[in-house]
Write a protein that holds these residues in place. Structure first.
Motif, short mmCIF file in Angstrom:
data_model
loop_
_atom_site.label_atom_id
_atom_site.label_comp_id
_atom_site.label_asym_id
_atom_site.label_seq_id
_atom_site.Cartn_x
_atom_site.Cartn_y
_atom_site.Cartn_z
N ALA A 1 0.66 -1.12 0.06
CA ALA A 1 -0.08 -0.09 0.13
C ALA A 1 0.78 1.18 -0.07
CB ALA A 1 -0.82 0.00 0.91
N ASP A 2 2.10 1.34 0.64
CA ASP A 2 2.65 2.61 0.82
C ASP A 2 4.35 2.34 0.92
OD1 ASP A 2 3.11 1.31 3.24
OD2 ASP A 2 1.83 3.26 4.51
N PHE A 3 5.02 3.33 1.10
CA PHE A 3 6.46 3.02 1.17
C PHE A 3 6.73 2.34 2.52
CE2 PHE A 3 10.57 4.58 2.73
CZ PHE A 3 11.38 4.65 1.72
N ASP A 4 6.20 2.52 3.56
CA ASP A 4 6.73 1.82 4.76
C ASP A 4 6.42 0.21 4.37
OD1 ASP A 4 7.43 3.94 6.30
OD2 ASP A 4 5.35 4.36 6.97
N ALA A 5 5.14 -0.15 4.06
CA ALA A 5 5.00 -1.57 3.64
C ALA A 5 6.08 -1.98 2.68
CB ALA A 5 3.83 -1.97 3.21
N LEU A 6 6.44 -1.28 1.66
CA LEU A 6 7.48 -1.56 0.73
C LEU A 6 9.02 -1.72 1.54
CD1 LEU A 6 8.48 -1.90 -2.31
CD2 LEU A 6 9.16 0.30 -2.25
N ILE A 7 9.40 -0.93 2.32
CA ILE A 7 10.65 -1.25 3.08
C ILE A 7 10.54 -2.65 3.92
CG2 ILE A 7 12.05 -0.15 4.86
CD1 ILE A 7 12.43 1.03 1.97
N LYS A 8 9.52 -2.90 4.44
CA LYS A 8 9.23 -3.97 5.46
C LYS A 8 9.27 -5.23 4.62
CE LYS A 8 6.23 -5.17 9.26
NZ LYS A 8 5.11 -4.88 10.08
N LYS A 9 8.62 -5.28 3.41
CA LYS A 9 8.76 -6.31 2.66
C LYS A 9 10.03 -6.70 2.08
CE LYS A 9 6.26 -8.40 -1.17
NZ LYS A 9 5.07 -8.78 -2.10
N LEU A 10 10.76 -5.57 1.98
CA LEU A 10 12.09 -5.90 1.09
C LEU A 10 13.27 -5.68 2.27
CD1 LEU A 10 11.88 -3.33 -1.86
CD2 LEU A 10 11.59 -5.61 -1.93
N ASN A 11 12.77 -5.96 3.27
CA ASN A 11 13.81 -6.11 4.56
C ASN A 11 14.85 -5.11 4.68
OD1 ASN A 11 12.45 -8.53 5.57
ND2 ASN A 11 13.59 -9.62 4.04
N GLY A 12 14.29 -3.59 4.52
CA GLY A 12 15.11 -2.54 4.31
C GLY A 12 15.74 -2.19 5.74
N VAL A 13 17.24 -1.92 5.52
CA VAL A 13 17.99 -1.35 6.78
C VAL A 13 18.07 0.09 6.50
CG1 VAL A 13 20.21 -1.85 7.89
CG2 VAL A 13 19.13 -3.65 6.52
N PRO A 14 17.84 0.91 7.79
CA PRO A 14 17.99 2.23 7.78
C PRO A 14 19.61 2.58 7.46
CG PRO A 14 16.83 1.58 9.68
CD PRO A 14 17.12 0.19 8.93
N VAL A 15 19.85 3.81 6.56
CA VAL A 15 21.06 4.11 6.40
C VAL A 15 21.30 5.42 7.23
CG1 VAL A 15 22.70 4.74 4.46
CG2 VAL A 15 21.14 2.81 4.08
N ALA A 16 22.53 5.59 7.73
CA ALA A 16 22.73 6.91 8.31
C ALA A 16 23.18 7.86 7.32
CB ALA A 16 23.86 6.68 9.42
N ASP A 17 22.98 9.25 7.46
CA ASP A 17 23.19 10.35 6.38
C ASP A 17 24.72 10.34 6.67
OD1 ASP A 17 21.06 10.49 5.10
OD2 ASP A 17 20.18 11.84 6.56
#
Length: 144
Positions: A128-144
């Motif tokens: 449905a949205d960006f957050d769900a996409l990150i969750k599905k693709l197992n996204g890891v936060p990146v520090a700036d």
């Protein structure tokens, strides 16, 4: 010498203006009022700024120099968080904002804007949205 002559000519001109203004009834009233104000100020020993403050406070017309609206404060906008994900075996960094830099990888896939690329990923992964996409693709936060 010419400066002295200029000043004398100005003085004569000013004296003529004063005489013509004193003959005007309205101007004469203003002149009398100013003289009375000066006499009051001198009588009570006020400085000019203090006397003006007293007169203003009497009528409640004291106006502050600056209003809060005129002060500008620069604030920095929070950057959109970035996430490292694997898409088709390629490590990619995604961010939630719709305007992003179109890299060579995205251009090679045929997209002209980052928003189009992001929308396509959301559709392909059936989320449905960006957050769900990150969750599905197992996204890891990146520090700036």
């Amino acid at each position: 010498m010419s400066k002295l002559l200029d000043l004398l000519a100005q003085q004569k001109h000013l004296e003529e203006q004063i005489k013509s203004l004193q003959s005007n009834e309205e101007e004469a009233k203003v002149m009398k009022f100013v003289e009375e104000l000066e006499a009051l100020r001198n009588r009570y020993g006020y400085t000019v700024p203090a006397f003006v403050g007293v007169v203003h406070s009497l009528h409640g017309s004291h106006i502050p120099a600056k209003t809060p609206k005129s002060v500008s404060v620069k604030t920095t906008k929070a950057k959109a968080p970035k996430y490292k994900v694997m898409i088709d075996g390629v490590e990619t960094i995604l961010q939630s904002k719709k305007a992003g830099a179109v890299g060579k990888t995205i251009e090679a896939l045929g997209f002209t804007t980052y928003a189009d690329y992001l929308n396509d990923l959301i559709k392909k992964n059936k989320v449905a949205d960006f957050d769900a996409l990150i969750k599905k693709l197992n996204g890891v936060p990146v520090a700036d």
